[in-house]
Write a protein that holds these residues in place. Structure first.
Motif, short mmCIF file in Angstrom:
data_model
loop_
_atom_site.label_atom_id
_atom_site.label_comp_id
_atom_site.label_asym_id
_atom_site.label_seq_id
_atom_site.Cartn_x
_atom_site.Cartn_y
_atom_site.Cartn_z
N UNK A 1 0.78 9.42 -5.79
CA UNK A 1 1.10 10.82 -5.50
C UNK A 1 2.09 11.38 -6.51
N UNK A 2 3.12 10.59 -6.86
CA UNK A 2 4.13 11.06 -7.82
C UNK A 2 3.54 11.24 -9.21
N UNK A 3 2.75 10.27 -9.64
CA UNK A 3 2.15 10.36 -10.98
C UNK A 3 1.18 11.53 -11.05
N UNK A 4 0.40 11.70 -10.00
CA UNK A 4 -0.59 12.79 -10.00
C UNK A 4 0.08 14.15 -10.08
N UNK A 5 1.10 14.38 -9.26
CA UNK A 5 1.75 15.69 -9.25
C UNK A 5 2.57 15.93 -10.52
N UNK A 6 3.16 14.87 -11.09
CA UNK A 6 3.93 15.07 -12.32
C UNK A 6 3.02 15.34 -13.52
N UNK A 7 1.83 14.73 -13.51
CA UNK A 7 0.90 14.93 -14.61
C UNK A 7 0.18 16.26 -14.52
N UNK A 8 -0.03 16.72 -13.29
CA UNK A 8 -0.75 17.98 -13.09
C UNK A 8 -0.14 18.70 -11.90
N UNK A 9 0.91 19.50 -12.11
CA UNK A 9 1.58 20.19 -11.02
C UNK A 9 0.65 21.05 -10.18
N UNK B 1 0.83 -1.21 0.00
CA UNK B 1 0.00 0.00 0.00
C UNK B 1 0.86 1.26 0.00
N UNK B 2 1.97 1.25 0.73
CA UNK B 2 2.87 2.40 0.76
C UNK B 2 3.44 2.67 -0.62
N UNK B 3 3.89 1.61 -1.28
CA UNK B 3 4.45 1.77 -2.63
C UNK B 3 3.39 2.31 -3.59
N UNK B 4 2.18 1.75 -3.51
CA UNK B 4 1.10 2.17 -4.41
C UNK B 4 0.72 3.62 -4.17
N UNK B 5 0.58 4.01 -2.90
CA UNK B 5 0.19 5.39 -2.58
C UNK B 5 1.27 6.38 -2.99
N UNK B 6 2.52 6.01 -2.81
CA UNK B 6 3.62 6.89 -3.24
C UNK B 6 3.61 7.07 -4.75
N UNK B 7 3.37 5.97 -5.46
CA UNK B 7 3.33 6.04 -6.93
C UNK B 7 2.19 6.93 -7.40
N UNK C 1 -2.11 20.21 -9.14
CA UNK C 1 -2.95 19.34 -8.33
C UNK C 1 -2.33 19.02 -6.98
N UNK C 2 -1.24 19.74 -6.62
CA UNK C 2 -0.56 19.45 -5.35
C UNK C 2 -1.50 19.46 -4.15
N UNK C 3 -2.44 20.42 -4.03
CA UNK C 3 -3.35 20.37 -2.87
C UNK C 3 -4.16 19.09 -2.80
N UNK C 4 -4.52 18.53 -3.96
CA UNK C 4 -5.32 17.31 -3.96
C UNK C 4 -4.53 16.11 -3.50
N UNK C 5 -3.19 16.21 -3.53
CA UNK C 5 -2.34 15.10 -3.12
C UNK C 5 -2.14 15.08 -1.61
N UNK C 6 -2.42 16.19 -0.94
CA UNK C 6 -2.21 16.28 0.51
C UNK C 6 -2.90 15.15 1.28
N UNK C 7 -4.16 14.80 0.98
CA UNK C 7 -4.77 13.68 1.70
C UNK C 7 -4.02 12.36 1.52
#
Length: 341
Positions: free
Chosen positions: A210-218, A202-208, A220-226
């Motif tokens: 977060x990284x994919x989301x922020x790299x695809x849409x910089x 789960x840690x690996x999946x959640x980290x991935x 979107x950083x606030x949405x990654x906070x949760x």
């Protein structure tokens, strides 16, 4: 999970042992959420004239992607909050023979209701004065702030929930319970560490994510906070140290919290059981299972189960649980002898 053997008078059926402090649990689990939800409804209603129609009701990485009427949005938020409150209260008053379970229940009730209320008001606040809800900017009022407020209120409710009174056992550890041969003056300590592979995944999946989301849409950083907050919570549950010594059973997270303690003088008996995390506890981590059993459940399979006074029980999945159970029974018996119980 195998049922404990009814071998002593102390091992009263858990079904007949009522959870203590029901009034406090009801105030914290139903009263506080009710006040929060009513206040949310009143504040939201006062904002209706300033809101666009429809309002944004769901937010993706690129902004709002679903819309509905303000009234429907508020009702939906209140319904989720009420569900958290009723569910958490039911856990506390029906299963909360142990303070750990009661605190989980009241924390879930008050924290969950507050989180959904704060999320509802935060989303509406961000849209006040807009002509078109599609113009709303996803910020901390929508993503981070509700989680923080909910966590704080939940933690306060848990802290205000009364703990357990000391309940030393009054009968001997059953003779047929597993024991470890120790000399009269001999001391022993059993220590094991256990890591949860499902939570590591789960840690690996959640980290991935977060990284994919922020790299695809910089933006979107606030949405990654949760995701990051949830990641911290999972990390706190991924590895525990389990110790049995003359003080009893202690289980401690790699981060120090969460942790659990069962004093030796409250141990009725310990045994080895088989645990299925999803079926018996609904998942992994610090959980409440059927009948109000508290458990640190990190994997499927072998676990150490402790039946304690007051109709309480605790489970931790760990290797070599047989040795831990046998030593705990032996040391608990020695504690009885030392105190004359």
């Amino acid at each position: 999970m195998t049922a404990p053997r009814p071998t002593t008078a102390d091992a009263t059926s858990a079904a007949r042992v009522h959870a203590p402090h029901r009034l406090v649990s009801t105030v914290l689990g139903l009263g506080v959420p009710a006040l929060v939800l009513v206040a949310t409804a009143l504040v939201a209603r006062s904002w209706y004239p300033d809101l666009p129609d429809p309002v944004a009701s769901h937010f993706g990485t690129h902004g709002p992607d679903e819309f509905t009427s303000a009234a429907s949005f508020v009702v939906q938020g209140l319904a989720f909050g009420a569900a958290f409150a009723v569910g958490g209260w039911a856990i506390a008053v029906r299963l909360g023979r142990a303070s750990t379970v009661r605190r989980m229940g009241t924390g879930l009730a008050a924290g969950g209701a507050t989180l959904t209320s704060a999320a509802t008001l935060g989303a509406l606040w961000a849209q006040r004065g807009l002509d078109d809800a599609a113009q709303v900017v996803v910020g901390s009022s929508i993503t981070l702030l509700p989680i923080v407020v909910g966590a704080v209120v939940g933690a306060l409710a848990a802290a205000l929930t009364p703990g357990d009174a000391a309940m030393p056992a009054t009968t001997a550890v059953p003779a047929d319970a597993p024991h470890l041969a120790l000399g009269h003056q001999e001391r022993a300590t059993w220590v094991r560490q256990v890591t949860s592979r499902p939570l590591l995944v789960a840690i690996v999946a959640m980290t991935a994510i977060a990284l994919v989301t922020t790299s695809a849409a910089p933006t979107a950083a606030p949405a990654v906070a949760p995701f990051l907050l949830a990641l911290a919570l999972v990390v706190a549950h991924v590895r525990f140290t389990v110790t049995v010594d003359r003080r009893g059973l202690r289980v401690r997270s790699v981060l120090g919290l969460p942790r659990a303690t069962v004093p030796a003088d409250e141990v009725l008996h310990a045994e080895v059981v088989q645990v299925a995390p999803l079926r018996q506890f609904g998942g992994w981590g610090y959980r409440v299972g059927a009948g109000g059993t508290a458990g640190i459940v990190l994997r499927k399979g072998e676990a150490l189960r402790v039946e304690r006074t007051g109709g309480r029980s605790f489970v931790v999945t760990v290797d070599d649980a047989a040795t831990g159970a046998a030593l705990l029974n032996t040391l608990a018996g020695r504690e009885r002898s030392a105190t004359g119980s």
